[in-house]
Design a protein around this motif. Structure first.
Motif, PDB file in Angstrom:
ATOM      1  N   GLU A 167       1.096 -75.526 -44.035  1.00  0.00           N
ATOM      2  CA  GLU A 167       0.949 -76.695 -44.902  1.00  0.00           C
ATOM      3  C   GLU A 167       0.537 -77.914 -44.081  1.00  0.00           C
ATOM      4  O   GLU A 167       0.778 -77.956 -42.871  1.00  0.00           O
ATOM      5  CB  GLU A 167       2.276 -76.977 -45.614  1.00  0.00           C
ATOM      6  N   PRO A 168      -0.104 -78.896 -44.700  1.00  0.00           N
ATOM      7  CA  PRO A 168      -0.475 -80.112 -43.972  1.00  0.00           C
ATOM      8  C   PRO A 168       0.756 -80.806 -43.388  1.00  0.00           C
ATOM      9  O   PRO A 168       1.828 -80.807 -44.013  1.00  0.00           O
ATOM     10  CB  PRO A 168      -1.125 -80.989 -45.049  1.00  0.00           C
ATOM     11  N   MET A 169       0.597 -81.362 -42.203  1.00  0.00           N
ATOM     12  CA  MET A 169       1.682 -82.114 -41.571  1.00  0.00           C
ATOM     13  C   MET A 169       1.086 -83.146 -40.620  1.00  0.00           C
ATOM     14  O   MET A 169      -0.065 -82.998 -40.189  1.00  0.00           O
ATOM     15  CB  MET A 169       2.662 -81.171 -40.854  1.00  0.00           C
ATOM     16  N   PRO A 170       1.846 -84.191 -40.300  1.00  0.00           N
ATOM     17  CA  PRO A 170       1.320 -85.237 -39.405  1.00  0.00           C
ATOM     18  C   PRO A 170       1.072 -84.700 -37.997  1.00  0.00           C
ATOM     19  O   PRO A 170       1.611 -83.658 -37.599  1.00  0.00           O
ATOM     20  CB  PRO A 170       2.418 -86.304 -39.422  1.00  0.00           C
ATOM     21  N   ALA A 171       0.280 -85.445 -37.247  1.00  0.00           N
ATOM     22  CA  ALA A 171      -0.160 -84.993 -35.922  1.00  0.00           C
ATOM     23  C   ALA A 171       1.004 -84.666 -34.989  1.00  0.00           C
ATOM     24  O   ALA A 171       0.968 -83.670 -34.269  1.00  0.00           O
ATOM     25  CB  ALA A 171      -1.053 -86.065 -35.294  1.00  0.00           C
ATOM     26  N   PHE A 172       2.051 -85.492 -34.992  1.00  0.00           N
ATOM     27  CA  PHE A 172       3.144 -85.253 -34.048  1.00  0.00           C
ATOM     28  C   PHE A 172       3.921 -83.983 -34.392  1.00  0.00           C
ATOM     29  O   PHE A 172       4.509 -83.354 -33.518  1.00  0.00           O
ATOM     30  CB  PHE A 172       4.082 -86.470 -33.952  1.00  0.00           C
ATOM     31  N   GLU A 173       3.907 -83.570 -35.677  1.00  0.00           N
ATOM     32  CA  GLU A 173       4.546 -82.310 -36.051  1.00  0.00           C
ATOM     33  C   GLU A 173       3.637 -81.132 -35.717  1.00  0.00           C
ATOM     34  O   GLU A 173       4.101 -80.071 -35.283  1.00  0.00           O
ATOM     35  CB  GLU A 173       4.916 -82.310 -37.538  1.00  0.00           C
ATOM     36  N   ARG A 174       2.330 -81.303 -35.891  1.00  0.00           N
ATOM     37  CA  ARG A 174       1.394 -80.244 -35.507  1.00  0.00           C
ATOM     38  C   ARG A 174       1.491 -79.961 -34.005  1.00  0.00           C
ATOM     39  O   ARG A 174       1.391 -78.818 -33.559  1.00  0.00           O
ATOM     40  CB  ARG A 174      -0.052 -80.634 -35.874  1.00  0.00           C
ATOM     41  N   LYS A 175       1.706 -81.014 -33.238  1.00  0.00           N
ATOM     42  CA  LYS A 175       1.820 -80.863 -31.788  1.00  0.00           C
ATOM     43  C   LYS A 175       2.998 -79.962 -31.418  1.00  0.00           C
ATOM     44  O   LYS A 175       2.926 -79.179 -30.459  1.00  0.00           O
ATOM     45  CB  LYS A 175       1.995 -82.248 -31.141  1.00  0.00           C
ATOM     46  N   ILE A 176       4.085 -80.050 -32.179  1.00  0.00           N
ATOM     47  CA  ILE A 176       5.258 -79.198 -31.935  1.00  0.00           C
ATOM     48  C   ILE A 176       4.890 -77.731 -32.113  1.00  0.00           C
ATOM     49  O   ILE A 176       5.254 -76.869 -31.303  1.00  0.00           O
ATOM     50  CB  ILE A 176       6.422 -79.586 -32.880  1.00  0.00           C
ATOM     51  N   ILE A 177       4.138 -77.434 -33.192  1.00  0.00           N
ATOM     52  CA  ILE A 177       3.704 -76.057 -33.468  1.00  0.00           C
ATOM     53  C   ILE A 177       2.783 -75.555 -32.351  1.00  0.00           C
ATOM     54  O   ILE A 177       2.973 -74.456 -31.814  1.00  0.00           O
ATOM     55  CB  ILE A 177       2.956 -75.973 -34.814  1.00  0.00           C
ATOM     56  N   HIS A 178       1.779 -76.377 -32.006  1.00  0.00           N
ATOM     57  CA  HIS A 178       0.834 -75.987 -30.945  1.00  0.00           C
ATOM     58  C   HIS A 178       1.584 -75.678 -29.642  1.00  0.00           C
ATOM     59  O   HIS A 178       1.323 -74.664 -28.987  1.00  0.00           O
ATOM     60  CB  HIS A 178      -0.173 -77.113 -30.672  1.00  0.00           C
ATOM     61  N   SER A 179       2.504 -76.564 -29.268  1.00  0.00           N
ATOM     62  CA  SER A 179       3.244 -76.408 -28.009  1.00  0.00           C
ATOM     63  C   SER A 179       4.075 -75.135 -28.011  1.00  0.00           C
ATOM     64  O   SER A 179       4.122 -74.407 -27.009  1.00  0.00           O
ATOM     65  CB  SER A 179       4.152 -77.620 -27.768  1.00  0.00           C
ATOM     66  N   LYS A 180       4.748 -74.870 -29.123  1.00  0.00           N
ATOM     67  CA  LYS A 180       5.603 -73.685 -29.214  1.00  0.00           C
ATOM     68  C   LYS A 180       4.789 -72.402 -29.083  1.00  0.00           C
ATOM     69  O   LYS A 180       5.195 -71.455 -28.394  1.00  0.00           O
ATOM     70  CB  LYS A 180       6.364 -73.696 -30.548  1.00  0.00           C
ATOM     71  N   LEU A 181       3.628 -72.346 -29.712  1.00  0.00           N
ATOM     72  CA  LEU A 181       2.847 -71.106 -29.729  1.00  0.00           C
ATOM     73  C   LEU A 181       1.933 -70.952 -28.512  1.00  0.00           C
ATOM     74  O   LEU A 181       1.318 -69.901 -28.331  1.00  0.00           O
ATOM     75  CB  LEU A 181       2.037 -71.021 -31.023  1.00  0.00           C
ATOM     76  N   GLN A 182       1.859 -71.980 -27.673  1.00  0.00           N
ATOM     77  CA  GLN A 182       1.119 -71.853 -26.416  1.00  0.00           C
ATOM     78  C   GLN A 182       1.740 -70.785 -25.523  1.00  0.00           C
ATOM     79  O   GLN A 182       1.081 -70.224 -24.648  1.00  0.00           O
ATOM     80  CB  GLN A 182       1.106 -73.190 -25.660  1.00  0.00           C
ATOM     81  N   GLU A 183       3.026 -70.524 -25.753  1.00  0.00           N
ATOM     82  CA  GLU A 183       3.756 -69.550 -24.937  1.00  0.00           C
ATOM     83  C   GLU A 183       3.276 -68.119 -25.201  1.00  0.00           C
ATOM     84  O   GLU A 183       3.512 -67.216 -24.400  1.00  0.00           O
ATOM     85  CB  GLU A 183       5.261 -69.637 -25.235  1.00  0.00           C
ATOM     86  N   LEU A 184       2.610 -67.890 -26.352  1.00  0.00           N
ATOM     87  CA  LEU A 184       2.209 -66.533 -26.747  1.00  0.00           C
ATOM     88  C   LEU A 184       0.764 -66.252 -26.357  1.00  0.00           C
ATOM     89  O   LEU A 184      -0.143 -67.014 -26.686  1.00  0.00           O
ATOM     90  CB  LEU A 184       2.380 -66.367 -28.264  1.00  0.00           C
ATOM     91  N   ASP A 185       0.536 -65.119 -25.663  1.00  0.00           N
ATOM     92  CA  ASP A 185      -0.802 -64.761 -25.196  1.00  0.00           C
ATOM     93  C   ASP A 185      -1.687 -64.212 -26.311  1.00  0.00           C
ATOM     94  O   ASP A 185      -2.915 -64.314 -26.248  1.00  0.00           O
ATOM     95  CB  ASP A 185      -0.713 -63.709 -24.077  1.00  0.00           C
ATOM     96  N   ASP A 186      -1.064 -63.597 -27.329  1.00  0.00           N
ATOM     97  CA  ASP A 186      -1.844 -62.913 -28.371  1.00  0.00           C
ATOM     98  C   ASP A 186      -2.047 -63.769 -29.625  1.00  0.00           C
ATOM     99  O   ASP A 186      -2.412 -63.274 -30.677  1.00  0.00           O
ATOM    100  CB  ASP A 186      -1.188 -61.578 -28.750  1.00  0.00           C
ATOM    101  N   ILE A 187      -1.799 -65.079 -29.493  1.00  0.00           N
ATOM    102  CA  ILE A 187      -1.934 -66.011 -30.620  1.00  0.00           C
ATOM    103  C   ILE A 187      -2.661 -67.268 -30.152  1.00  0.00           C
ATOM    104  O   ILE A 187      -2.414 -67.763 -29.056  1.00  0.00           O
ATOM    105  CB  ILE A 187      -0.545 -66.386 -31.180  1.00  0.00           C
ATOM    106  N   SER A 188      -3.557 -67.787 -30.992  1.00  0.00           N
ATOM    107  CA  SER A 188      -4.168 -69.094 -30.719  1.00  0.00           C
ATOM    108  C   SER A 188      -3.990 -69.968 -31.960  1.00  0.00           C
ATOM    109  O   SER A 188      -3.817 -69.457 -33.074  1.00  0.00           O
ATOM    110  CB  SER A 188      -5.651 -68.950 -30.376  1.00  0.00           C
ATOM    111  N   THR A 189      -4.014 -71.265 -31.758  1.00  0.00           N
ATOM    112  CA  THR A 189      -3.838 -72.198 -32.877  1.00  0.00           C
ATOM    113  C   THR A 189      -4.906 -73.282 -32.811  1.00  0.00           C
ATOM    114  O   THR A 189      -5.390 -73.635 -31.733  1.00  0.00           O
ATOM    115  CB  THR A 189      -2.449 -72.886 -32.834  1.00  0.00           C
ATOM    116  N   TYR A 190      -5.263 -73.806 -33.960  1.00  0.00           N
ATOM    117  CA  TYR A 190      -6.151 -74.961 -34.021  1.00  0.00           C
ATOM    118  C   TYR A 190      -5.860 -75.731 -35.308  1.00  0.00           C
ATOM    119  O   TYR A 190      -5.278 -75.185 -36.254  1.00  0.00           O
ATOM    120  CB  TYR A 190      -7.624 -74.545 -33.958  1.00  0.00           C
TER     121      TYR A 190
END
Length: 205
Positions: A167-190
């Protein structure tokens, strides 16, 4: 806003006189030199005193605190505020009764207030601040919720082998998602879409 017009043998002396009258320091004021004065012959004859106008500058943090308390009061919420400053980042933390009214659904009300407070703090433009507006630890709880959501949706994307849009969310919340999933090699986010509908897409690699 308080201002003082002061005189002295020199500009520095006039400024110091004004600072003492305002009971403040040089970094808290705006100084206008009206007349630099002159020493005169032998330092006496034809001497002219320096004149300065010293204005006590608005404190953007204090202005923001007043703004926050005024807004929440009009919302019918009796709240106390504590403020912490770390470099150029300011955190305002609200506590009180009916605090849920300030948070709103998924933090939407709090996010809107935070945006307004950011504008108030940076209105003068003398120094740029980033702002966090919190309410009884909501931001940390929301961060934990988003991190759990991120992992769950990443697992879903891998299981169905398709992109998953959040769902849509503000930039600072999107950053939390991006940071968390950076740990996974088999997943990318944008991020995709245009504000205020910009959202994260989770893609299996």
């Amino acid at each position: 806003m308080r201002e003082i017009t002061a005189t002295g043998q020199t500009v520095d002396e006039a400024v110091q006189s004004a600072l003492e009258q305002l009971n403040t320091t040089r970094d808290q004021v705006d100084i206008t030199i009206i007349d630099e004065g002159k020493k005169g012959i032998l330092g006496v004859f034809g001497a002219k005193r320096a004149i300065v106008k010293v204005v006590l500058a608005k404190n953007p943090i204090q202005e923001a605190e007043k703004f926050i308390l005024d807004v929440v009061s009009k919302m019918g919420v009796d709240s106390e505020i504590s403020t912490s400053i770390d470099g150029n980042h300011v955190t305002f933390d609200l506590r009180g009764e009916k605090i849920a009214l300030l948070i709103g659904k998924r933090g939407q009300t709090l996010n809107a207030l935070q945006y307004l407070v950011h504008l108030v703090v940076n209105k003068e433009g003398n120094q740029y601040y980033t702002v966090t507006l919190d309410a009884e630890g909501y931001r940390e709880r929301r961060k934990e919720t988003l991190e759990v959501l991120a992992v769950r949706m990443a697992d879903k994307a891998k299981n169905i082998n398709k992109k998953v849009a959040l769902e849509p969310m503000p930039a600072f919340e999107r950053k939390i998602i991006h940071s968390k999933l950076q740990e996974l090699d088999d997943i990318s986010t944008y991020s995709d879409g245009v504000e205020p509908h910009r959202h994260i897409v989770i893609k299996p690699s």
